[in-house]
Design a protein around this motif. Structure first.
Motif, PDB file in Angstrom:
ATOM      1  N   ASP A 257     -40.493  35.064 -31.027  1.00 40.69           N
ATOM      2  CA  ASP A 257     -41.539  36.053 -30.683  1.00 40.69           C
ATOM      3  C   ASP A 257     -41.109  37.478 -31.029  1.00 40.69           C
ATOM      4  N   CYS A 268     -37.597  37.424 -27.809  1.00 43.49           N
ATOM      5  CA  CYS A 268     -37.191  36.549 -26.706  1.00 43.49           C
ATOM      6  C   CYS A 268     -35.970  35.756 -27.113  1.00 43.49           C
ATOM      7  N   ARG A 275     -35.240  29.575 -21.626  1.00 40.42           N
ATOM      8  CA  ARG A 275     -35.483  30.984 -21.891  1.00 40.42           C
ATOM      9  C   ARG A 275     -34.498  31.869 -21.109  1.00 40.42           C
ATOM     10  N   GLU A 278     -36.167  38.495 -22.281  1.00 40.14           N
ATOM     11  CA  GLU A 278     -36.628  39.336 -23.382  1.00 40.14           C
ATOM     12  C   GLU A 278     -35.609  40.447 -23.638  1.00 40.14           C
TER      13      GLU A 278
END
Ligand code: EPU
Length: 765
Positions: A257, A268, A275, A278
């Motif tokens: 992204d 990201c 994850r 960011e």
């Protein structure tokens, strides 16, 4: 001291204090090493053929610097360290070998220093400096107090190298150019990319990979590698303790992204599908996001929490010469970059393109004859994202020239690839002019190369600061152009550039320009139609004002008087007279110049001259204040009006007499006929010489047998001896040589001293 093979170099460098001499200390790598050795408490001396800002800085920290290499200057040293740019016949090196003094290469010394720490090497062809600086910064922000060694100045780290006795880690950029990567035995290594480069040292890609394979082999901890680079992945993937990073799905640490915003990127990060969060990176370009993912992988594996890493990346600032902004305004952006390999050039141009400026103008200085020769074809296709490319000659970097290889080789290759905006400029000091003259609002200018091309960008940046101020003075209606070729603005079509070409269109702007130049000590020169002007090939330094448009082109008739701005053509005054039934101005039809030039020179034709028709003149003095003077207050001579030597005319009022239309037409036709029959139509500056007393210069030159006589493309007209014509592409130097030849003949054969009527100005080339 023992021979090198028996020395414990790590102990000698990190736990003892010695006298150490560095040969080639000004180099970017060597100066970093000097800084480390000084911090380690050694007595450091160094020699180089040139001193630099870096050697000046190091001298303040204790370096004893010697310009040039003399054996005596290193005789007291216990150890000599030499750069790979140093040749085997260097007197200090030869003397060290003769006397059995230990001499080691830069990388050997660095590797030894690193043995005292947990070493982290950042290696690869492209992006090392940025990535190693980013790594050191992230580790520092995490409180790990790393030592570092990076191949360029890093403002955010304070210096290119630093030894911190309190920290465990040492982050270093590993240089692959000379095979010395083999010297390192780091705990971790981060490999960015591997491809063909430094083919002056390596036979082929396989030879390069061999050196990287050895480095990987000697790494005791983790190998972090770019999963998206096939060569790197092939070498690293099989290794047991390896962590991959990149954009592809199979990378352990993955960036996704990606949002590239002007100079900042947001993306990201995932680790094994989870994850992490960011990150915002404060340097531009997709490739730097890629590098940052590598740094995140490494830092995260060292135990630094992701949030801390992300906070550091947000604060990161670029290394010098890595997409370094040299000038930014609403209208222009000037950026300098170190890119010198085709892959780097393509990447840097992509980043430049992504800033969404109108056009990308590039100045490129090829680096090394060997690289130019080896990668010539790849260079050809690397500039697709540049609108214009000006290529300089090659920066040799200690290499001997290779016959047939020059900057032109690359320019030709880029053109062959289909690029339509490429040119070659063999005079390095003129590169900023070529690019500067192309500049238009909204452009990004990029200098690229590993030599000294940034100097040309700096000159352009400094001039642009002034040009922007000049633009603010003349406003939207006015115009400012850098390095405008004056061959475009003289009727002779000869002359180098005006440093600042400025077109004000009203008296206020002109006055403000005069005041600005006075304040800034900038020379100011005024050009009208350039019909009586010979500008030398080096052009005119300072501000060249060309009053035109609005107020300056205006012609107004009132009774028998005509008021004209200095930018109006004398010819137009004659025709305005005709339209209003005013006679006596017809002779002006034959003068190619504007009102300003006509006044300045008291131009004349058909037995008349400007001041016979003049009523009053309005001018600005050297402080920009306006004045108006009537004819009877003025001192005027043949082809000379002294008042305008230091003042600047803005308008004049001429007077004629009412005359019948047919009489005006008859006189205009007589002037036209005289011009057609007695003067050449070819490009000229009108009469070159003033007529000597009681004699015509044209006639004299004809009698001397000089008609048609020429120097290069400059030639005495066969129509009129007092005209020198440009046969196409003549230089000012040729014109001046011909003028001298004519003067000398007139002097020796007739005893007549000819004086030029044409104004000769500017700098030699
Ligand atoms: N002549 C020759 N050979 C030549 C040129 C001229 O014999 O090659 C003779 C002409 O036949 C004439 C005399 O020399 O008998 C004077 O020549 P011309 O009438 O052409 O005038 P000029 O003095 O050479 C002046 C101005 C010109 C202006 C003309 C026409 C000067 C230095 N020149 O030329 O102005 O156009 O009169 O009125 O005063 C200029 O100043 O740039 C310019 C072109």
């Amino acid at each position: 001291m023992k021979p090198v093979s028996e020395l414990d170099l790590a102990k000698l460098l990190t736990r003892e204090h010695h006298k150490i001499h560095l040969v080639g200390v000004a180099g970017s790598g060597m100066s970093g090493l000097a800084a480390l050795l000084l911090e380690l408490g050694h007595e450091v001396s160094g020699s180089d053929k040139a001193s630099t800002v870096e050697t000046d800085r190091l001298q303040q920290l204790g370096l004893r610097f010697h310009q040039n290499h003399r054996a005596d200057d290193a005789s007291a040293a216990d150890l000599v360290v030499f750069s790979s740019a140093i040749k085997i016949d260097n007197p200090i090196l030869m003397s060290a070998y003769d006397s059995g003094k230990p001499a080691v290469r830069r990388a050997e010394a660095l590797a030894a220093i690193m043995q005292g720490k947990r070493g982290i090497i950042i290696a690869g062809m492209h992006g090392k400096t940025t990535t190693s600086a980013m790594t050191a910064h992230v580790l520092r922000e995490a409180g790990l107090r790393p030592s570092h060694y990076v191949g360029a100045e890093i403002p955010i780290l304070g210096s290119n190298a630093h030894w911190d006795p309190r920290g465990e880690y040492f982050v270093a950029e590993g240089d692959e150019s000379d095979g010395t990567l083999r010297c390192f035995r780091p705990e971790h290594v981060l490999i960015l990319n591997i491809e063909e480069e430094h083919l002056d040292f390596y036979v082929d890609l396989a030879a390069i990979e061999k050196v990287f394979a050895q480095l990987i082999e000697q790494t005791t901890g983790t190998v972090f590698f770019n999963a998206d680079d096939a060569n790197t992945a092939r070498l690293c993937a099989q290794r047991k303790s390896a962590v991959s990073y990149g954009f592809s799905e199979n990378a352990h640490y993955r960036g996704t992204d990606i949002d590239l915003r002007d100079f900042v990127s947001v993306f990201c990060v995932y680790f094994r599908g989870k994850r992490l969060g960011e990150a915002v990176l404060n340097v531009p370009g997709r490739h730097n996001v890629h590098n940052a993912v590598g740094v995140i992988a490494l830092a995260n594996e060292l135990g630094i929490p992701f949030e801390k890493i992300a906070a550091s990346l947000r604060k990161f600032e670029h290394a010098r010469r890595r997409f370094e902004i040299k000038y930014a305004s609403d209208r222009f952006l000037l950026v300098d970059d170190y890119a010198h390999h085709p892959t780097e050039i393509r990447t840097t141009l992509k980043t430049a393109r992504s800033t969404r400026r109108k056009r990308v103008l590039t100045m490129f200085q090829p680096h090394r004859f060997s690289r130019t020769k080896a990668l010539c074809h790849k260079f050809g296709g690397a500039f697709d994202d540049a609108d214009r490319v000006v290529v300089t000659d090659i920066y040799a970097a200690n290499e001997e020239p290779i016959p047939g290889i020059s900057g032109e080789t690359i320019a030709a290759e880029i053109a062959r690839h289909g690029h339509r905006g490429v040119s070659y400029q063999p005079r390095f000091e003129w590169v900023h002019r070529d690019v500067g003259n192309m500049l238009d609002s909204g452009d990004l200018v990029l200098s690229m190369g590993a030599g000294n091309i940034h100097e040309q960008l700096s000159i352009l940046a400094a001039d642009l600061v002034i040009a922007e101020k000049l633009k603010a003075i003349v406003g939207e209606e006015g115009h400012v152009q850098l390095y405008e070729p004056l061959s475009k603005h003289t009727t002779l079509r000869v002359g180098g550039p005006a440093q600042f070409w400025v077109e004000p269109c009203n008296e206020n702007a002109f006055a403000e320009l005069i005041r600005f130049c006075r304040r800034e000590s900038l020379p100011l020169f005024v050009i009208g139609r350039g019909s009586n002007l010979l500008v030398r090939d080096g052009g005119i330094l300072g501000v060249v004002v060309h009053p035109c448009g609005r107020d300056f082109d205006k012609i107004e008739v009132d009774g028998n008087e005509i008021t004209a701005g200095v930018g109006a053509k004398l010819k137009e005054v004659a025709y305005a007279g005709k339209a209003a039934g005013i006679g006596g101005l017809e002779w002006m039809e034959g003068i190619p110049g504007a009102v300003g030039g006509g006044l300045r020179m008291n131009a004349g034709a058909m037995g008349s001259q400007t001041f016979e028709n003049l009523v009053r003149v309005r001018y600005l003095d050297s402080e920009g204040n306006p004045h108006t003077k009537s004819r009877h207050e003025l001192d005027v001579h043949y082809r000379n009006f002294p008042l305008l030597e230091n003042n600047f005319a803005v308008s004049a009022v001429f007077r004629g007499q009412s005359a019948p239309a047919d009489e005006i037409v008859r006189r205009l036709q007589a002037s036209q006929k005289k011009r057609r029959t007695s003067q050449p139509i070819a490009k000229s500056a009108g009469c070159i010489f003033k007529n000597p007393q009681n004699c015509s210069a044209g006639k004299l030159i004809e009698e001397l047998g000089l008609k048609n006589c020429g120097v290069g493309k400059a030639r005495v007209s066969e129509v009129h001896g007092n005209f020198i014509v440009n046969d196409g592409g003549a230089t000012a130097a040729e014109m001046l040589e011909l003028i001298e030849k004519i003067k000398s003949m007139a002097r020796t054969q007739r005893g007549i001293e000819l004086e030029t009527e044409v104004q000769i100005v500017g700098e030699p080339a």
